[in-house]
Scaffold this motif. Structure first.
Motif, mmCIF file in Angstrom:
data_model
loop_
_atom_site.group_PDB
_atom_site.id
_atom_site.type_symbol
_atom_site.label_atom_id
_atom_site.label_comp_id
_atom_site.label_asym_id
_atom_site.label_seq_id
_atom_site.Cartn_x
_atom_site.Cartn_y
_atom_site.Cartn_z
ATOM 1 N N GLY A 292 -4.091 -3.507 12.678
ATOM 2 C CA GLY A 292 -4.180 -4.380 11.521
ATOM 3 C C GLY A 292 -5.175 -3.948 10.476
ATOM 4 N N ARG A 293 -5.741 -2.752 10.626
ATOM 5 C CA ARG A 293 -6.682 -2.244 9.636
ATOM 6 C C ARG A 293 -5.922 -1.452 8.560
ATOM 7 N NH1 ARG A 293 -11.879 -2.371 10.374
ATOM 8 N NH2 ARG A 293 -12.183 -0.482 9.123
ATOM 9 N N PRO A 294 -6.448 -1.406 7.343
ATOM 10 C CA PRO A 294 -5.713 -0.731 6.268
ATOM 11 C C PRO A 294 -5.778 0.785 6.379
ATOM 12 C CG PRO A 294 -7.843 -1.481 5.455
ATOM 13 C CD PRO A 294 -7.717 -2.005 6.863
ATOM 14 N N VAL A 295 -4.633 1.432 6.250
ATOM 15 C CA VAL A 295 -4.616 2.884 6.118
ATOM 16 C C VAL A 295 -4.331 3.281 4.672
ATOM 17 C CG1 VAL A 295 -3.956 3.310 8.497
ATOM 18 C CG2 VAL A 295 -2.183 3.009 6.785
ATOM 19 N N GLY A 296 -3.779 2.370 3.903
ATOM 20 C CA GLY A 296 -3.461 2.647 2.511
ATOM 21 C C GLY A 296 -2.778 1.457 1.881
ATOM 22 N N SER A 297 -2.255 1.667 0.700
ATOM 23 C CA SER A 297 -1.540 0.616 -0.029
ATOM 24 C C SER A 297 -0.395 1.244 -0.809
ATOM 25 C CB SER A 297 -2.467 -0.112 -1.010
ATOM 26 O OG SER A 297 -3.469 -0.840 -0.336
ATOM 27 N N VAL A 298 0.640 0.445 -1.026
ATOM 28 C CA VAL A 298 1.720 0.817 -1.929
ATOM 29 C C VAL A 298 1.610 -0.086 -3.149
ATOM 30 C CG1 VAL A 298 4.218 0.949 -2.261
ATOM 31 C CG2 VAL A 298 3.215 1.549 -0.041
ATOM 32 N N HIS A 299 1.688 0.505 -4.346
ATOM 33 C CA HIS A 299 1.591 -0.316 -5.535
ATOM 34 C C HIS A 299 2.668 0.063 -6.536
ATOM 35 C CE1 HIS A 299 -1.718 2.795 -5.919
ATOM 36 N NE2 HIS A 299 -1.985 2.281 -4.746
ATOM 37 N N VAL A 300 3.041 -0.929 -7.313
ATOM 38 C CA VAL A 300 3.999 -0.762 -8.405
ATOM 39 C C VAL A 300 3.263 -1.102 -9.689
ATOM 40 C CG1 VAL A 300 6.188 -1.520 -9.398
ATOM 41 C CG2 VAL A 300 5.910 -1.433 -6.898
ATOM 42 N N ALA A 301 3.386 -0.253 -10.699
ATOM 43 C CA ALA A 301 2.666 -0.444 -11.959
ATOM 44 C C ALA A 301 3.644 -0.505 -13.123
ATOM 45 C CB ALA A 301 1.666 0.686 -12.178
ATOM 46 N N GLY A 302 3.395 -1.434 -14.031
ATOM 47 C CA GLY A 302 4.224 -1.585 -15.220
ATOM 48 C C GLY A 302 3.368 -1.805 -16.448
ATOM 49 N N MET B 172 -5.738 0.517 -19.412
ATOM 50 C CA MET B 172 -5.466 -0.559 -20.364
ATOM 51 C C MET B 172 -3.957 -0.675 -20.602
ATOM 52 S SD MET B 172 -8.242 -2.088 -21.015
ATOM 53 C CE MET B 172 -7.776 -3.105 -22.439
ATOM 54 N N GLY B 173 -3.495 -1.914 -20.691
ATOM 55 C CA GLY B 173 -2.084 -2.169 -20.913
ATOM 56 C C GLY B 173 -1.247 -2.144 -19.654
ATOM 57 N N GLU B 174 -1.891 -2.011 -18.480
ATOM 58 C CA GLU B 174 -1.142 -1.866 -17.233
ATOM 59 C C GLU B 174 -1.307 -3.103 -16.352
ATOM 60 O OE1 GLU B 174 -0.768 1.946 -14.671
ATOM 61 O OE2 GLU B 174 -2.380 0.783 -13.735
ATOM 62 N N VAL B 175 -0.210 -3.498 -15.726
ATOM 63 C CA VAL B 175 -0.219 -4.502 -14.672
ATOM 64 C C VAL B 175 0.225 -3.814 -13.389
ATOM 65 C CG1 VAL B 175 2.122 -5.249 -15.328
ATOM 66 C CG2 VAL B 175 0.709 -6.726 -13.879
ATOM 67 N N ALA B 176 -0.447 -4.102 -12.283
ATOM 68 C CA ALA B 176 -0.116 -3.448 -11.020
ATOM 69 C C ALA B 176 -0.156 -4.459 -9.888
ATOM 70 C CB ALA B 176 -1.089 -2.303 -10.733
ATOM 71 N N ILE B 177 0.786 -4.331 -8.974
ATOM 72 C CA ILE B 177 0.831 -5.171 -7.784
ATOM 73 C C ILE B 177 0.823 -4.252 -6.570
ATOM 74 C CG2 ILE B 177 3.365 -5.280 -7.821
ATOM 75 C CD1 ILE B 177 3.148 -8.111 -6.655
ATOM 76 N N ALA B 178 0.102 -4.650 -5.532
ATOM 77 C CA ALA B 178 -0.041 -3.785 -4.355
ATOM 78 C C ALA B 178 -0.031 -4.600 -3.080
ATOM 79 C CB ALA B 178 -1.335 -2.983 -4.448
ATOM 80 N N MET B 179 0.456 -3.961 -2.020
ATOM 81 C CA MET B 179 0.364 -4.491 -0.665
ATOM 82 C C MET B 179 -0.182 -3.396 0.231
ATOM 83 S SD MET B 179 3.838 -6.734 -0.136
ATOM 84 C CE MET B 179 4.238 -8.085 -1.255
ATOM 85 N N ALA B 180 -0.974 -3.801 1.218
ATOM 86 C CA ALA B 180 -1.611 -2.846 2.110
ATOM 87 C C ALA B 180 -0.670 -2.411 3.222
ATOM 88 C CB ALA B 180 -2.871 -3.459 2.703
ATOM 89 N N ILE B 181 -0.889 -1.198 3.699
ATOM 90 C CA ILE B 181 -0.205 -0.673 4.883
ATOM 91 C C ILE B 181 -1.195 -0.770 6.041
ATOM 92 C CG2 ILE B 181 0.969 1.298 5.915
ATOM 93 C CD1 ILE B 181 1.234 2.438 3.046
ATOM 94 N N PRO B 182 -0.940 -1.631 7.031
ATOM 95 C CA PRO B 182 -1.864 -1.733 8.160
ATOM 96 C C PRO B 182 -1.515 -0.756 9.274
ATOM 97 C CG PRO B 182 -0.230 -3.475 8.292
ATOM 98 C CD PRO B 182 0.117 -2.661 7.071
ATOM 99 N N ASP B 183 -2.519 -0.389 10.065
ATOM 100 C CA ASP B 183 -2.248 0.405 11.258
ATOM 101 C C ASP B 183 -1.929 -0.533 12.425
ATOM 102 O OD1 ASP B 183 -4.662 -0.612 12.210
ATOM 103 O OD2 ASP B 183 -5.760 1.274 12.001
ATOM 104 N N ALA B 184 -1.844 0.011 13.631
ATOM 105 C CA ALA B 184 -1.461 -0.794 14.785
ATOM 106 C C ALA B 184 -2.477 -1.890 15.088
ATOM 107 C CB ALA B 184 -1.284 0.104 15.999
#
Length: 262
Positions: A224-234, A210-222
Motif C-alpha cells: 500500500g505504499r506509493p511507487v509512483g503516480s499516473v497523471h493526466v494534464a490539460g 501556468m495554464g495547466e490542470v492536472a489530476i493524478a492517482m497513486a500506484i501502490p505497491d503490495a
C-alpha cells in the motif's frame, strides 16, 4: 546530489562502501539541473572534490564514453552511454513494463497528456510521457522531476503515507515554487494531501506549469505504499477544473486498476 548522497561521511563506517566509485558517480550527478556544459572547476565545486581529483575522474569518464568535451572545448557534457543506462532502467522497471499498455489506452481515451512519475521521497521523477497537442520542452523529457510537495502526482503519492512520514518529507523538501501559484506553505500542502486521501485522487491547478490542470492517482505497491503516480494534464483554456475532474477521474481510476491487476 540525490537523497542518497554519495558523499555522505557516514558511509565511511561501511566497509563495503566504495568511495572511489561514489566520487565518480558524484561527477555524473553534478550535471543535474545544469543548463550548459560544466567546466572542470564547476564540477569540482559541485562535487566538493579537489580539482586534481575531479580532473582524474573526468578523464576516466571521458575514456569510458560517459562524458564528452563540448563543441567549443570549454566544458564537458554527459554523453550517449548515459542514455543506454536510462533505456535499460526503463526497460527493466517492473512498474513501467506493466503500465505501458495501460497508459497507451488511457492516452487514447482522454486525448490529453498522460504521464507516469516515480516516487523518490521529496521529488517525483517522470518515467513515461505521452504527449498531447501542446507541450513545453521540459514536459517532453523523461527524467524531469518536480517536487513531491507541489504536484498532483506527489500529493496523490503522499496521501498513501502516514502523517508522520509526510511530516518528515515536508521537513526535507525545498518547498520551492515552480509557478506563482505553487503551494509552499506546509499546512496548505497537508490540506491538499488530505483531500487526495479522501477523494482517491489529487487535482492541481497551475502547480507545475501556468495554464495547466492536472489530476493524478497513486500506484501502490503490495504493502500500500506509493511507487509512483499516473497523471493526466490539460489546459485551463479548454477545461473548467471540475469538468476536467469528472471527465478524467473514471478512466484514470480504471488505468490504476489495470496496472495493479497486471
Amino acid at each position: 546530489m540525490t537523497e542518497n548522497d554519495h558523499s555522505d561521511p557516514s558511509k565511511g563506517a561501511d566497509g563495503m562502501f566504495n568511495q572511489s566509485l561514489a566520487r565518480g558517480l558524484s561527477v555524473l550527478e553534478s550535471f543535474r539541473d545544469a543548463d550548459r556544459p560544466l567546466s572542470l572547476a564547476q564540477i569540482a565545486s559541485r562535487t566538493g572534490l579537489t580539482r586534481s581529483a575531479a580532473q582524474r575522474l573526468v578523464h576516466t569518464l571521458r575514456k569510458l564514453g560517459y562524458l564528452t568535451l563540448a563543441d567549443d572545448g570549454r566544458g564537458f557534457l554527459l554523453n550517449l552511454p548515459i542514455l543506454d543506462l536510462t533505456h535499460d532502467y526503463l526497460r527493466m522497471n517492473p512498474v513501467l513494463r506493466r503500465a505501458s499498455p495501460v497508459l497507451l489506452e488511457l492516452r487514447r481515451q482522454v486525448q490529453e497528456r498522460v504521464d507516469l512519475s516515480l516516487f523518490d521521497g521529496v521529488r517525483m521523477v517522470y518515467a513515461t510521457r505521452l504527449q498531447s497537442k501542446r507541450e513545453a520542452f521540459f514536459a517532453t523529457l523523461v527524467g524531469h522531476s518536480v517536487p513531491t510537495t507541489g504536484s498532483s502526482g506527489g500529493w496523490a503519492a503522499l496521501a498513501l503515507l502516514p502523517d508522520a512520514e509526510i511530516d518528515q518529507i515536508l521537513a526535507r523538501a525545498p518547498l520551492r515554487p515552480l509557478t506563482p501559484r505553487s503551494l509552499t506553505d506546509p499546512d496548505a500542502i497537508r490540506a491538499q494531501i488530505a483531500t487526495a486521501r479522501r477523494d482517491g485522487h489529487a487535482l492541481a491547478l497551475e502547480q507545475v506549469l501556468m495554464g495547466e490542470v492536472a489530476i493524478a492517482m497513486a500506484i501502490p505497491d503490495a504493502d500500500g505504499r506509493p511507487v509512483g503516480s499516473v497523471h493526466v494534464a490539460g489546459s485551463l483554456a479548454e477545461w473548467a477544473p471540475e469538468d476536467f475532474r469528472r471527465r478524467m477521474a473514471p478512466p484514470l481510476a480504471e488505468a490504476i486498476r489495470g496496472i495493479r491487476a497486471s
